[in-house]
Design a protein around this motif. Structure first.
Motif, PDB file in Angstrom:
ATOM      1  N   THR A  97       0.876  -1.277   0.043  1.00 45.80           N
ATOM      2  CA  THR A  97       0.110  -0.085  -0.019  1.00 45.80           C
ATOM      3  C   THR A  97       0.982   1.303  -0.014  1.00 45.80           C
ATOM      4  N   ALA A  98       0.325   2.352   0.047  1.00 43.56           N
ATOM      5  CA  ALA A  98       0.936   3.608  -0.090  1.00 43.56           C
ATOM      6  C   ALA A  98       1.862   3.913   1.093  1.00 43.56           C
ATOM      7  N   SER A  99       1.360   3.213   2.440  1.00 46.93           N
ATOM      8  CA  SER A  99       1.742   3.333   3.503  1.00 46.93           C
ATOM      9  C   SER A  99       2.937   2.380   3.803  1.00 46.93           C
ATOM     10  N   GLY A 100       3.328   1.345   2.692  1.00 39.37           N
ATOM     11  CA  GLY A 100       4.070   0.152   2.943  1.00 39.37           C
ATOM     12  C   GLY A 100       3.419  -1.057   3.509  1.00 39.37           C
ATOM     13  N   ARG A 101       2.529  -1.141   3.820  1.00 41.23           N
ATOM     14  CA  ARG A 101       1.955  -2.303   4.334  1.00 41.23           C
ATOM     15  C   ARG A 101       1.535  -3.425   3.207  1.00 41.23           C
ATOM     16  N   PRO A 102       2.160  -4.753   3.434  1.00 38.71           N
ATOM     17  CA  PRO A 102       2.092  -5.710   2.533  1.00 38.71           C
ATOM     18  C   PRO A 102       0.691  -5.988   2.112  1.00 38.71           C
ATOM     19  N   VAL A 103       0.668  -6.241   0.711  1.00 38.25           N
ATOM     20  CA  VAL A 103      -0.834  -6.717   0.056  1.00 38.25           C
ATOM     21  C   VAL A 103      -0.505  -8.398  -0.494  1.00 38.25           C
ATOM     22  N   LYS A 104       0.347  -7.941  -1.719  1.00 32.48           N
ATOM     23  CA  LYS A 104       0.890  -9.508  -2.020  1.00 32.48           C
ATOM     24  C   LYS A 104       2.221  -9.686  -1.370  1.00 32.48           C
ATOM     25  N   ILE A 105       2.295 -10.585  -0.544  1.00 32.64           N
ATOM     26  CA  ILE A 105       3.418 -10.933   0.105  1.00 32.64           C
ATOM     27  C   ILE A 105       4.791 -11.047  -0.851  1.00 32.64           C
ATOM     28  N   THR A 106       4.435 -11.710  -1.979  1.00 33.67           N
ATOM     29  CA  THR A 106       5.550 -12.122  -2.984  1.00 33.67           C
ATOM     30  C   THR A 106       5.614 -10.956  -3.976  1.00 33.67           C
ATOM     31  N   GLY A 107       4.972  -9.796  -3.611  1.00 37.73           N
ATOM     32  CA  GLY A 107       5.099  -8.869  -4.802  1.00 37.73           C
ATOM     33  C   GLY A 107       5.968  -7.887  -4.450  1.00 37.73           C
TER      34      GLY A 107
ATOM     35  N   GLY B 102      -6.147  -4.617 -15.157  1.00 38.03           N
ATOM     36  CA  GLY B 102      -7.147  -4.986 -13.994  1.00 38.03           C
ATOM     37  C   GLY B 102      -6.126  -5.197 -12.900  1.00 38.03           C
ATOM     38  N   VAL B 103      -6.401  -4.657 -11.955  1.00 39.15           N
ATOM     39  CA  VAL B 103      -5.736  -4.543 -10.679  1.00 39.15           C
ATOM     40  C   VAL B 103      -6.600  -5.523  -9.689  1.00 39.15           C
ATOM     41  N   ILE B 104      -5.990  -6.699  -9.168  1.00 31.66           N
ATOM     42  CA  ILE B 104      -6.721  -7.783  -8.610  1.00 31.66           C
ATOM     43  C   ILE B 104      -6.491  -7.876  -6.953  1.00 31.66           C
ATOM     44  N   ASP B 105      -6.112  -6.513  -6.571  1.00 30.86           N
ATOM     45  CA  ASP B 105      -6.040  -6.500  -4.896  1.00 30.86           C
ATOM     46  C   ASP B 105      -6.809  -5.163  -4.652  1.00 30.86           C
ATOM     47  N   CYS B 106      -7.915  -4.793  -4.976  1.00 31.35           N
ATOM     48  CA  CYS B 106      -8.602  -3.736  -5.178  1.00 31.35           C
ATOM     49  C   CYS B 106      -9.661  -3.571  -3.770  1.00 31.35           C
ATOM     50  N   HIS B 107      -9.801  -5.068  -3.405  1.00 30.38           N
ATOM     51  CA  HIS B 107     -10.831  -5.286  -2.205  1.00 30.38           C
ATOM     52  C   HIS B 107     -10.032  -4.924  -0.677  1.00 30.38           C
ATOM     53  N   VAL B 108      -8.904  -4.649  -0.951  1.00 34.34           N
ATOM     54  CA  VAL B 108      -8.009  -4.366   0.323  1.00 34.34           C
ATOM     55  C   VAL B 108      -8.524  -2.916   1.000  1.00 34.34           C
ATOM     56  N   PRO B 109      -8.924  -2.793   2.038  1.00 33.22           N
ATOM     57  CA  PRO B 109      -9.525  -1.350   2.537  1.00 33.22           C
ATOM     58  C   PRO B 109      -8.600  -0.401   2.365  1.00 33.22           C
ATOM     59  N   GLU B 110      -7.112  -0.474   2.489  1.00 32.53           N
ATOM     60  CA  GLU B 110      -6.630   0.589   2.295  1.00 32.53           C
ATOM     61  C   GLU B 110      -6.218   1.382   0.851  1.00 32.53           C
ATOM     62  N   VAL B 111      -6.138  -0.004  -0.035  1.00 39.45           N
ATOM     63  CA  VAL B 111      -6.289   0.170  -1.343  1.00 39.45           C
ATOM     64  C   VAL B 111      -7.636   0.932  -1.850  1.00 39.45           C
ATOM     65  N   ILE B 112      -8.597   0.637  -1.250  1.00 40.81           N
ATOM     66  CA  ILE B 112      -9.851   1.548  -1.617  1.00 40.81           C
ATOM     67  C   ILE B 112      -9.659   2.765  -1.343  1.00 40.81           C
ATOM     68  N   PHE B 113      -9.340   2.938  -0.154  1.00 43.85           N
ATOM     69  CA  PHE B 113      -8.843   4.417   0.545  1.00 43.85           C
ATOM     70  C   PHE B 113      -7.997   5.162  -0.542  1.00 43.85           C
ATOM     71  N   GLU B 114      -6.960   4.484  -0.888  1.00 42.28           N
ATOM     72  CA  GLU B 114      -6.072   5.107  -1.952  1.00 42.28           C
ATOM     73  C   GLU B 114      -6.588   5.456  -3.334  1.00 42.28           C
ATOM     74  N   ILE B 115      -7.699   4.674  -3.845  1.00 39.68           N
ATOM     75  CA  ILE B 115      -8.373   5.208  -4.838  1.00 39.68           C
ATOM     76  C   ILE B 115      -9.478   6.298  -4.687  1.00 39.68           C
ATOM     77  N   GLU B 116      -9.972   6.368  -3.342  1.00 40.49           N
ATOM     78  CA  GLU B 116     -10.750   7.684  -3.056  1.00 40.49           C
ATOM     79  C   GLU B 116     -10.017   8.688  -3.232  1.00 40.49           C
ATOM     80  N   GLU B 117      -9.065   8.597  -2.649  1.00 37.32           N
ATOM     81  CA  GLU B 117      -8.036   9.958  -2.609  1.00 37.32           C
ATOM     82  C   GLU B 117      -7.651  10.530  -4.084  1.00 37.32           C
ATOM     83  N   LEU B 118      -7.600   9.386  -4.923  1.00 40.61           N
ATOM     84  CA  LEU B 118      -7.265   9.592  -6.331  1.00 40.61           C
ATOM     85  C   LEU B 118      -8.435  10.511  -6.851  1.00 40.61           C
ATOM     86  N   LEU B 119      -9.525   9.979  -6.721  1.00 40.33           N
ATOM     87  CA  LEU B 119     -10.753  10.349  -7.071  1.00 40.33           C
ATOM     88  C   LEU B 119     -10.986  11.888  -6.515  1.00 40.33           C
TER      89      LEU B 119
END
Length: 388
Positions: free
Chosen positions: A15-25, A48-65
């Motif tokens: 995530t933007a704050s550095g928290r892992p989403v895909k551990i191997t990513g 298609g970004v396939i980790d958009c269910h993560v709450p912090e990612v949703i927050f990042e999308i809202e910020e971009l909007l």
């Protein structure tokens, strides 16, 4: 109709704050970096970004909007510069009907829809902040929920040995696990192609997609498709997968299966190819063996004819980072001169390439367009190689 480059399977590493989403990513694989790389450097029109269910990612999308850097499209999806973002999630299912865990891709048209999906997933999942987590419902229940949200459902990398529909998920047929009427497409994966998949009769009913499954920024677009649509939106993509009203997949571009990590059954210790009925490696004696996609398909095949004539062409494409001597600095040099990687791969003449890189590299890029490179098969988690 317009033609668009589409890659529907890209992971978020952090995530933007550095928290892992895909551990191997990769740590650099953030949502913002993915959008920048896809739009400015890769030349992808739809991702298609396939980790958009993560709450912090949703927050990042809202910020971009909210900052006006992204907008929601009337036909579904979100627009960032020259690229449309399709909101997706990769989910693991291991219900009572599965022989082993399987990965599934789901996509929804709106951010509100993704919020609803994320909330529902959180009530049936141990950790909704990570990628590819197990959902404790049946695969058919997941299909039903996705369809209620107006979404798309695609089984992921269906032949890979680990966590895939035909790898270990089912004994013979997808109907053991899934409702066949609620599948929108089949993702082939890096170690197979259209011709191989069409040896299974039940797959003739579905459109094939070829995606990167990117775990780092350079891997975006290593597999993709050219899609005919009026505009790059979710609804147009749905029509293309259904081959309706002139929308369709024009061509799939993917690795030659020999370059995939799991093409042949191989020894996990020394990567020696294991022939049929061999129980141990003839080179090192190890019994740690990973069954390859090619060999698994020999067990499943029930059609002997060639690829379905209605299929779009599957074009074997060698990604630029597979070409020997073409390192990051050389690649950046090519981008500086010619723009996006899609232009370098598809359009730039060899004579122009030779003005920037060596003749050897320019020749390899050109040969890759016509499937003329010599390849060494991969297996047991090791990619195949281009041999100059």
């Amino acid at each position: 109709m317009n033609h668009y480059f589409v890659d529907l399977h890209i992971h978020i590493g952090r995530t933007a704050s550095g928290r892992p989403v895909k551990i191997t990513g990769a740590k650099t694989l953030t949502l913002s970096a993915i959008l920048e790389q896809s739009s400015l450097h890769k030349g992808m029109d739809v991702i298609g970004v396939i980790d958009c269910h993560v709450p912090e990612v949703i927050f990042e999308i809202e910020e971009l909007l909210n900052k006006g850097r992204m907008e929601e499209l009337t036909g579904g999806g979100l627009r960032y510069n020259n690229t449309t973002l399709i909101l997706g999630s990769e989910i693991e299912i291991y219900d009572e009907n599965c022989k082993g865990p399987i990965h599934l891709l789901v996509y929804v048209p709106t951010l509100d829809g993704m919020k609803q999906l994320s909330s529902w997933m959180a009530s049936h999942m141990k950790n909704v902040t990570l990628s590819s987590q197990r959902l404790y419902v049946s695969a058919k229940k997941l299909q039903q929920v996705v369809k209620e949200l107006g979404g798309l459902f695609i089984p992921a990398h269906v032949f890979t040995p680990h966590k895939s529909l035909y790898g270990k998920g089912v004994k013979q047929s997808l109907e053991e696990v899934l409702n066949p009427d609620l599948i929108d497409a089949i993702e082939l994966g890096l170690s197979s192609n259209t011709e191989m998949a069409d040896h299974i009769k039940e797959l003739h009913n579905y459109t094939y997609v070829s995606n990167s499954d990117a775990h780092s920024l350079p891997k975006i677009g290593r597999e993709y498709q050219v899609v005919a649509m009026e505009s790059p939106t979710f609804n147009e993509l749905r029509l293309a997968l259904q081959e309706r009203d002139g929308r369709k997949i024009v061509a799939n571009y993917g690795l030659n299966p020999l370059l995939g990590k799991y093409h042949r059954t191989s020894c996990e210790k020394c990567n020696t190819i294991i022939e049929e009925n061999e129980l141990s490696c003839i080179n090192c004696g190890s019994k740690q063996i990973t069954k390859g996609v090619f060999d698994r398909l020999q067990e499943l095949r029930n059609v002997d004819n060639d690829t379905n004539a209605k299929r779009p062409p599957y074009i074997h494409q060698v990604p630029l980072d597979f070409i020997p001597k073409l390192g990051p600095k050389t690649l950046q040099k090519l981008r500086d001169y010619f723009g996006t990687e899609m232009k370098i791969i598809h359009e730039v003449p060899q004579e122009a390439l030779e003005q920037v890189v060596s003749k050897e590299i320019a020749t390899a890029i050109t040969k890759a367009r016509f499937g003329q490179l010599s390849l060494k098969s991969g297996g047991a988690g090791v990619y195949g190689k281009v041999e100059l």
